[in-house]
Design a protein around this motif. Structure first.
Motif, short mmCIF file in Angstrom:
data_model
loop_
_atom_site.label_atom_id
_atom_site.label_comp_id
_atom_site.label_asym_id
_atom_site.label_seq_id
_atom_site.Cartn_x
_atom_site.Cartn_y
_atom_site.Cartn_z
N PRO A 116 31.27 36.38 5.66
CA PRO A 116 32.57 36.88 6.14
C PRO A 116 33.74 35.95 5.81
CG PRO A 116 30.93 36.96 7.90
CD PRO A 116 30.31 36.21 6.77
N GLY A 170 32.30 40.84 6.45
CA GLY A 170 30.86 41.12 6.45
C GLY A 170 30.26 41.22 7.84
N LEU A 171 30.84 40.51 8.78
CA LEU A 171 30.27 40.54 10.12
C LEU A 171 30.43 41.93 10.73
CD1 LEU A 171 28.90 38.50 12.02
CD2 LEU A 171 31.07 38.30 13.20
N MET A 175 27.10 44.10 11.57
CA MET A 175 26.64 44.12 12.96
C MET A 175 26.56 45.55 13.49
SD MET A 175 30.01 42.67 14.94
CE MET A 175 29.27 42.58 16.54
N GLU A 177 27.11 47.96 16.79
CA GLU A 177 27.72 48.09 18.11
C GLU A 177 27.73 49.57 18.47
OE1 GLU A 177 30.80 44.66 19.22
OE2 GLU A 177 31.57 45.90 17.62
N TYR A 242 46.30 40.34 24.62
CA TYR A 242 45.18 39.89 25.44
C TYR A 242 45.64 38.70 26.27
CZ TYR A 242 40.39 38.55 26.68
OH TYR A 242 39.24 38.25 27.35
N ARG A 260 38.11 38.17 18.00
CA ARG A 260 37.05 38.25 19.02
C ARG A 260 36.64 36.86 19.45
NH1 ARG A 260 33.27 43.28 17.74
NH2 ARG A 260 32.06 42.26 19.35
N ILE A 261 36.54 35.96 18.49
CA ILE A 261 36.14 34.59 18.82
C ILE A 261 37.25 33.92 19.64
CG2 ILE A 261 35.67 32.35 17.75
CD1 ILE A 261 34.39 34.68 15.59
N THR A 264 37.01 35.03 23.26
CA THR A 264 35.98 34.29 23.99
C THR A 264 36.48 32.89 24.32
OG1 THR A 264 34.18 35.56 23.02
CG2 THR A 264 33.62 33.36 23.79
N ASP A 267 38.88 33.05 27.17
CA ASP A 267 38.18 33.24 28.45
C ASP A 267 37.70 31.90 29.01
OD1 ASP A 267 38.59 35.93 28.23
OD2 ASP A 267 36.55 36.43 27.61
N VAL A 338 32.15 31.52 9.87
CA VAL A 338 32.94 32.10 10.96
C VAL A 338 33.17 31.00 12.00
CG1 VAL A 338 33.00 33.90 12.72
CG2 VAL A 338 31.86 34.34 10.53
N ASN A 340 33.16 29.05 15.25
CA ASN A 340 32.39 29.34 16.45
C ASN A 340 33.26 29.15 17.68
OD1 ASN A 340 32.06 26.62 17.47
ND2 ASN A 340 30.62 26.28 15.78
N PRO A 341 32.88 29.75 18.80
CA PRO A 341 33.73 29.68 19.99
C PRO A 341 33.99 28.24 20.44
CG PRO A 341 32.02 31.35 20.27
CD PRO A 341 31.71 30.62 19.00
N GLU A 342 32.99 27.36 20.33
CA GLU A 342 33.14 25.99 20.83
C GLU A 342 34.25 25.25 20.08
OE1 GLU A 342 30.26 27.43 20.03
OE2 GLU A 342 29.07 27.44 21.87
N TRP B 35 24.64 43.80 18.17
CA TRP B 35 23.46 43.30 17.45
C TRP B 35 23.97 42.68 16.16
CZ3 TRP B 35 21.75 44.51 12.53
CH2 TRP B 35 20.41 44.21 12.21
N TYR B 39 22.77 37.62 8.00
CA TYR B 39 22.71 38.21 6.66
C TYR B 39 23.17 37.16 5.68
CZ TYR B 39 27.67 39.05 5.67
OH TYR B 39 28.99 38.90 5.40
N SER B 61 33.12 37.10 21.13
CA SER B 61 32.52 36.53 19.93
C SER B 61 31.09 37.01 19.73
CB SER B 61 32.52 35.01 20.03
OG SER B 61 31.75 34.49 18.96
#
Lengths: 357, 184
Positions: A116, A170-171, A175, A177, A242, A260-261, A264, A267, A338, A340-342, B35, B39, B61
């Motif tokens: 991605p 790509g994610l 994925m 949903e 948001y 999206r990350i 999170t 939050d 991508v 990461n949230p951390e 899910w 990849y 996330s």
């Protein structure tokens, strides 16, 4: 209807069918070949046409031809393939034809990688091809939103007689949903007799053309395009707020997967009492410039934080939109990684603390 | 409620399908779900993993570094993910393919002979991805037994014999999962 658990790539295909699209031309490329796999079977079931073209150049030209004939048509590809379609994109905008393009971005430049990325922001929003044209660019963030915008994209492209492009990565394509395909109502294709080449019996002939040898005529045409894009900017800007209701001091700007990350991460930081919000552009073009400019004028906003999977492409638009009245900081991962949230939490915490000084 | 489950094994072990069944059961229960596959340039026999996020809020996330539940179906997966389990979380180990015990004291570990269950009930180890699904439901409060039973039943509805066998394997996994949690 019950929600279906679907891969983003398959949801693109199914949503196109629900939208009433009857033609799809494509050349496979990771990470979105599943769209073609899905439609090679599914489109035939509804009497539609799928051709696996010999190249992306050919696929785009087939889209051009079908659109000219007044057919609801789309194509999908990923970054290197979209570069190959650039010439046709310019011709289609110049011929005022509706169609939908999907770019499931992968890391570039060149063949790059298959993971991605968001480094085609400039290619998408500045127009990959030549000339004074734009596409409307939409960046969904979930598989549901991807399906919703596929269904909306066709009528939007017909409203402006200009292609619309959906960008993801790509994610979102890989994925799964839950998707409800009835969340957005499909719209009938408007009458195309005034411009499409559907056979000129009993009416004056229509011509699909982007050649204007008379400079005055071309100038007039380009002004006409400009008016369309200005109308688009007035009527089509979409974004999501948001955690923006309680006068946040740091305003994040991110789109697609990255948003999206960031959500999170927000939050996590909100639980610590940090007042951080997010403005998520859904339309990258027209860009929610006025929204961001208005934020930049608010005294409680101390800074902006852009998170992107690129070296900083939307970043330029945020700087322009906010006139850099407040500091605009930037965090990115690139090359197919991508964030990461951390690490996003750490970046935002640092930027927030900076706004407190 | 937020559960992040990473399922890892080797390519061809059916672990992506296990994740899909889990996600579908969670969706049926009215949860928000995502899910996410690994990849990339993967190949059959290489490591394959997916993450299933089950939440009562829209999933933020989909990238998860420290899931609270990890299922390791083979040794390379165990080695890759042992330290990734969130403190307080659960590590489910396929003891048929590895004889290991995590030194970590801040997690719960459950050892289930997933391949052996499948071999005992079907003559082959191919349904280890079903026994592990049962075990996962047995040793967590992720989802009720009935929901996973229903999804597996739907999936094999056209093959009654395969269904019967897989339901037995699923149930044995579940029972050992419940027991395994008590013994851990």
């Amino acid at each position: 209807m019950a929600k279906l658990l679907m891969k983003g790539a398959e949801a693109i295909g199914e949503a196109a069918i629900r939208a009433g699209c009857t033609a799809y031309f494509a050349y496979p490329i990771t990470p979105q070949s599943e769209v073609a796999e899905y439609l090679s079977k599914r489109l035939a079931e509804v009497g539609g046409t799928f051709v696996q073209a010999e190249s992306e150049v050919a696929a785009a030209q087939m889209v051009y031809g079908a659109a000219g004939a007044g057919v609801r048509v789309f194509t999908t590809s990923s970054s290197p393939g979209v570069s190959l379609m650039a010439e046709t994109m310019s011709y289609m905008a110049g011929s005022e034809l509706p169609a939908v393009f999907v770019n499931i971005m992968r890391a570039g430049p060149g063949l790059g990688g298959i993971l991605p990325c968001q480094s085609d922001y400039n290619q998408a929003t500045r127009g990959a091809g030549h000339g004074d044209y734009s596409f409307m660019i939409i960046a969904p963030s979930t598989v549901q939103e991807l399906a919703d915008w596929m269904i909306r994209a066709f009528p939007l492209s017909e409203k402006y007689r200009n292609p619309v492009m959906i960008v993801g990565d790509g994610l979102i394509a890989q994925m799964m949903e839950p998707v409800d395909f009835d969340a957005v109502k499909a719209e009938e294709m408007p009458d195309v007799e005034g411009w499409a080449t559907t056979g000129a019996k009993n009416r004056p002939r229509n011509l699909i053309n982007s050649l204007f040898l008379d400079p005055l005529k071309l100038e007039e045409f380009n002004h006409h395009l400009k008016e369309k894009y200005e109308r688009m900017a007035r009527e089509e800007v979409r974004y999501e707020n948001y955690m923006m209701d309680d006068e946040p001091e740091l305003v994040c700007v991110a789109y697609g997967t990255t948003a999206r990350i960031v959500k999170t991460a927000i939050d996590v930081l909100r639980a610590e009492g940090l007042k951080i919000g997010l403005i998520r552009p859904i339309t990258l073009l027209p860009f929610p410039k006025d929204i961001l400019r208005a934020e930049s004028e608010k005294p409680h906003v101390k800074g902006f934080a852009v998170v992107e999977m690129s070296n900083g492409q939307m970043l330029d638009d945020v700087k322009w939109a906010t006139l850099e009245r407040k500091p605009v900081s930037f965090f990115s991962r690139n090359g197919g990684i991508v964030p990461n949230p951390e690490e996003t939490v750490e970046f935002l915490r640092k930027e927030y603390e900076r706004t407190q000084k | 409620m937020l559960n992040e489950v990473t399922l890892a094994g080797f390519g061809g072990q059916g672990i992506m399908t296990t994740g899909k069944f889990l996600a579908e059961a969670a969706l049926e229960q009215g949860h928000e779900v995502a899910w996410v596959p690994s990849y990339g340039p993967e190949m059959r026999g290489g490591t394959a993993y997916c993450t299933v996020v089950i939440s009562d809020r829209p999933v933020g996330s989909p990238i998860v570094n420290t899931p609270n539940i990890i299922v390791a179906m083979n040794l390379p997966s165990y080695e890759k993910f042992e330290n990734a389990v969130k403190p307080g979380g659960l590590l489910l180990i396929n003891s048929s393919l590895m004889d290991v015990r995590s030194e970590r004291t801040d997690i719960t570990q459950v050892h289930i002979p997933c391949n052996q269950i499948s071999i005992d009930l079907s003559g082959s180890g191919r349904s280890a991805n079903i026994s592990v699904l049962g075990a996962l439901i047995g040793c967590t409060n992720l989802l009720p037994w009935e929901s996973i039973e229903r999804v597996v039943t739907e999936k094999f509805a056209k093959k009654p014999k395969v269904l019967e066998m897989n339901l037995k394997i699923l149930r044995r996994g579940y029972d050992l999962g419940v027991e395994g949690l008590k013994g851990s």
